[in-house]
Structure formats: C-alpha cells, structure tokens
Motif scaffolding. Structure first.
Motif, PDB file in Angstrom:
ATOM      1  N   UNK A 110      -4.078  71.372  98.212  1.00  0.00           N
ATOM      2  CA  UNK A 110      -3.755  72.148  99.414  1.00  0.00           C
ATOM      3  C   UNK A 110      -2.848  71.377 100.375  1.00  0.00           C
ATOM      4  N   UNK A 111      -2.803  70.057 100.236  1.00  0.00           N
ATOM      5  CA  UNK A 111      -1.973  69.262 101.157  1.00  0.00           C
ATOM      6  C   UNK A 111      -0.490  69.411 100.843  1.00  0.00           C
ATOM      7  N   UNK A 112       0.342  69.209 101.854  1.00  0.00           N
ATOM      8  CA  UNK A 112       1.779  69.165 101.599  1.00  0.00           C
ATOM      9  C   UNK A 112       2.102  67.840 100.937  1.00  0.00           C
ATOM     10  N   UNK A 113       3.212  67.799 100.183  1.00  0.00           N
ATOM     11  CA  UNK A 113       3.602  66.530  99.577  1.00  0.00           C
ATOM     12  C   UNK A 113       3.862  65.474 100.646  1.00  0.00           C
ATOM     13  N   UNK A 114       3.573  64.194 100.335  1.00  0.00           N
ATOM     14  CA  UNK A 114       3.748  63.170 101.367  1.00  0.00           C
ATOM     15  C   UNK A 114       5.149  62.583 101.359  1.00  0.00           C
ATOM     16  N   UNK A 115       5.765  62.423 100.179  1.00  0.00           N
ATOM     17  CA  UNK A 115       7.120  61.862 100.163  1.00  0.00           C
ATOM     18  C   UNK A 115       8.126  62.714  99.398  1.00  0.00           C
ATOM     19  N   UNK A 116       7.673  63.467  98.393  1.00  0.00           N
ATOM     20  CA  UNK A 116       8.606  64.180  97.525  1.00  0.00           C
ATOM     21  C   UNK A 116       8.728  65.650  97.935  1.00  0.00           C
ATOM     22  N   UNK A 117       9.515  66.401  97.154  1.00  0.00           N
ATOM     23  CA  UNK A 117       9.674  67.824  97.443  1.00  0.00           C
ATOM     24  C   UNK A 117       8.403  68.599  97.105  1.00  0.00           C
ATOM     25  N   UNK A 118       7.682  68.076  96.090  1.00  0.00           N
ATOM     26  CA  UNK A 118       6.517  68.791  95.590  1.00  0.00           C
ATOM     27  C   UNK A 118       5.297  67.900  95.532  1.00  0.00           C
ATOM     28  N   UNK A 119       4.122  68.553  95.475  1.00  0.00           N
ATOM     29  CA  UNK A 119       2.914  67.889  95.033  1.00  0.00           C
ATOM     30  C   UNK A 119       2.667  68.411  93.623  1.00  0.00           C
ATOM     31  N   UNK A 120       2.509  67.532  92.654  1.00  0.00           N
ATOM     32  CA  UNK A 120       2.355  67.949  91.266  1.00  0.00           C
ATOM     33  C   UNK A 120       0.946  67.608  90.788  1.00  0.00           C
ATOM     34  N   UNK A 121       0.292  68.583  90.171  1.00  0.00           N
ATOM     35  CA  UNK A 121      -1.060  68.371  89.658  1.00  0.00           C
ATOM     36  C   UNK A 121      -1.037  68.589  88.146  1.00  0.00           C
TER      37      UNK A 121
END
Ligand SMILES: [Zn+2]
Length: 398
Positions: A110-121
């Motif tokens: 649910x969090x926004x990505x911290x450094x990149x464009x995406x959060x990938x799971x």
C-alpha cells in the motif's frame, strides 16, 4: 549488458515485459488497453527450471532502474541482491505460504515507492497458497495502489484460483531447448560446449540443475552413480544395499545444495546490511543473521526430500530413454553419454518391463510424498528395477 541477457529461450516473453516496462514511463492509470501496455498484476507460468523467477526479477529491474534494466546501476545491483527498498519478495521453501506472510506483503504494497517509479512485489510460488490466503491477495489485486506492480510466478495458470487468474496478465514460458540452455552455460558461465550440452540434456533443460551439473564434478558423479546403480541392481541383497546407497547420494546432494545456498543467502544478507566480507558482524545486526540461520535450519528437512526427488527424476530419464529406443522413436537421449549401455538394455529387454520400471519410480515418488519411509519406498522401487534387469540378462544368456 542488460538484465534480459541471461534469460534463455524466452524471446517472446521477454518482448512482452520489455515493451511493458518501456510503456510504463506513462503512469499506469492512463495506460491504454494495448497489449504492450503496463498493468498492475502479472503472472509468469512455466515448469520448474524454465526461469520464471529470473524473468520476474529482470522485469523488476526494468521497472526499478532508470535505464529500463541496464544491469549495472545501483538499482539493478540491489534487485540482483534482492535488497532494493522498493522490491518486496515472498519466496518460500516451505510447502505453503501462510496467510500472515501474505497479509504483511499486502500491507507493505500500500505504500508509495520510496526511490523508484514503482513498488514491485514478487511472489515466487503463488501456487502454494490456500484459498483463504489467495483471497487476501485477491483484495490487493482488485484495488491496487497506482504505483504498485505484482509479479506472481506459478507452474501453470490452473494452479491459481480463477478469481486470481482473471486479475492478472498471464505470460507463459516454454521449456527452453537443450541448445538454448547449453548456449547460456557457455556464454554466462564460461563452460566448454561439450560439457554444456551434456549438462543441458541430463538436466532435461532445467537451467539451475544444468548449471550445477556443468560446474560441479561431485554433482555429476552423484548422477552417474545413481544411474549405474539402477542398471546393476539384480539380487535382493542389491535392493537393500541399493536403497541405502540412493538415500546416501540424495542426502549428500541435498547437503551440498543447502550449504551452497545458505552461504549465498548469508553473504547477500550481510551485503544488504552493509557488512563487508570478512568483517565482524556488529552486535546490533546479530539477531537478524540469527533469524536467517534459524530459517535455514527449518528448511533442511525439506531438502532431503528434494534430493530424493532429483534422483527419481534422473532414474525416470533413464527408463524414458530405454522405452523410446524400444518403441523406435528417433529422439535425442537424455543419457546420450552412456548411449551404448542404454541401447544394450533396450535391445535385451521388452518395453513392458521398462514401463513397469517407470511406474515403480512414479509410485516411489508418490509414496514418499505421502510420508512413507523413503528407504522402504526406494526398496520397493528397486525390486521392480531389478526385475527389468533380470529379464535383460536372461535374454542376453539366450
Ligand atoms: Zn539499471
């Protein structure tokens, strides 16, 4: 060099992911329905060893790297070390993924990505979820945050609930040809062509196993010993001794793999915690390393069973070769390296006893999975293999 270079025989699948990563420069929410467009949820299917998780991490790199997966920048290196802050991973060596693990993953998604464009799971074994656990995941796939991308891996689409299947874009991998796998070993690992081809054949195109057979003399010797044992077993005494020997080989193989993997994991964990090789572990980090070691110990039980499973796969390949020769099929033998011996058994034997041997191997696998003592299951199997051998020697004597 890019993150796609080490994937072998999967050109079509790579194109899908490469195009999606390129189009993902456009925010997900505004993407069109074009087949190359980006989407929130992906499923990669293919048999074990076809490179499912390698492809998943290549795609993750392509999404997290500023250059679309250059393979050399800090983002790409962090994905390779499984330590990128915007990459969450669920990989399990246990039989099932627990509902708590998935809940934790869903809340982190649910969090926004911290450094990149995406959060990938990435979920490496999405087939190992019970229905209740799948439903927790389903909720997350139904209402994905704009910048989160899920990548699930499973042997086939049928391994997932239809509700999950309908939420993901599915990409199927094919079994790479032995030529593809051999070429990868030559290019990536510097193996000579002949060894690479033999390893690719004997692993039946399982990339990880091929790498091991090509680069590890002991693994190669254990495989040869397994096949030799099956071909020489004849008496009741051979059966009992043979089962004990097979267990010993499986145990040694399991131990070797476990030690290798544990050491790699430990090194990766230390790297991600910023500890240089050879440097003492700071007291504050010891509990994290201890947790990793505990996990590794828990896994050890499963690995013997995997070792037995590899032996049974090798034995099955032997009788497959024999029956194909008996039926006159013109195909490449898995055990080409001992083709003279394989041909001799095929000629002096009939296909019904070879098929009985194949059934016995499958029975042993099923019984061990159902918790029958491995020694007993292997003895029962070897009795049938010995019978196949006896009829062969009878025919030779005639
Ligand atoms: Zn990069």
């Amino acid at each position: 060099m890019t993150v796609w270079d080490d994937l072998t025989g999967q050109g079509a699948a790579i194109e899908v992911f490469r195009a999606a990563a390129e189009s993902s420069a456009v925010p997900v929410g505004t993407a069109t329905d074009a087949p190359d467009s980006m989407t929130h949820s992906w499923l990669i299917t293919g048999p074990p060893g076809s490179g499912r998780s390698n492809l998943a991490y290549a795609f993750a790199s392509a999404l997290l790297c500023r250059e679309g997966g250059c393979g050399v920048c800090a983002d790409c290196r962090q994905v390779a070390a499984r330590s990128h802050p915007d990459l969450a991973i669920l990989a399990t060596d246990r039989v099932v993924i627990t509902i708590d693990e998935v809940r934790k993953l869903v809340s982190s998604s649910q969090f926004s990505p911290s450094v990149a464009r995406y959060r990938v799971v990435v979920i490496e074994d999405a087939d190992r979820m019970a229905e209740r656990t799948s439903n927790v995941l389903l909720k997350a796939l139904e209402e994905p945050p704009e910048r989160t991308v899920w990548i699930l891996c499973a042997p086939s689409e049928a391994d997932l609930l239809p509700t999950i299947r309908s939420r993901v874009r599915s990409v199927r991998l094919r079994v790479p040809s032995t030529g593809d796998v051999a070429a990868l070993l030559v290019k990536r690992d510097g193996v000579d062509a002949e060894t690479a081809e033999r390893a690719a054949r004997e692993s039946q195109s399982h990339i990880g196993m091929a790498h091991r057979l090509a680069t590890n003399d002991e693994a190669r010797a254990r495989r040869a010993e397994t096949i030799e044992l099956a071909l020489s077993v004849a008496s009741v005494g051979d059966v009992v001794r043979g089962a004990a020997k097979l267990l010993e080989i499986a145990g040694a193989d399991a131990q070797a793999i476990t030690e290798e993997r544990d050491a790699e994991e430990r090194a990766a964990a230390l790297r991600s915690l910023g500890v240089e090789p050879g440097q003492a572990i700071p007291p504050g980090l010891r509990s994290q390393i201890k947790a990793l070691e505990d996990d590794q110990k828990r896994r050890a039980t499963r690995s013997l069973r995997d070792g037995i499973d590899r032996i049974l796969t090798d034995l099955l390949s032997l009788y497959r070769d024999i029956v194909l020769l008996q039926l006159g099929a013109r195909v490449e033998l898995v055990n080409e390296a001992i083709s003279a011996e394989v041909r001799r058994v095929a000629e002096n034997n009939d296909s019904s006893s070879t098929l009985a041997a194949m059934d016995a191997i499958s029975d042993a696998r099923r019984r061990i999975a159902a918790n029958v003592a491995p020694a007993l299951a292997l003895e029962a199997m070897l009795i049938t293999l010995a019978e196949a051998g006896r009829s062969a020697s009878r025919k030779v004597a005639r």
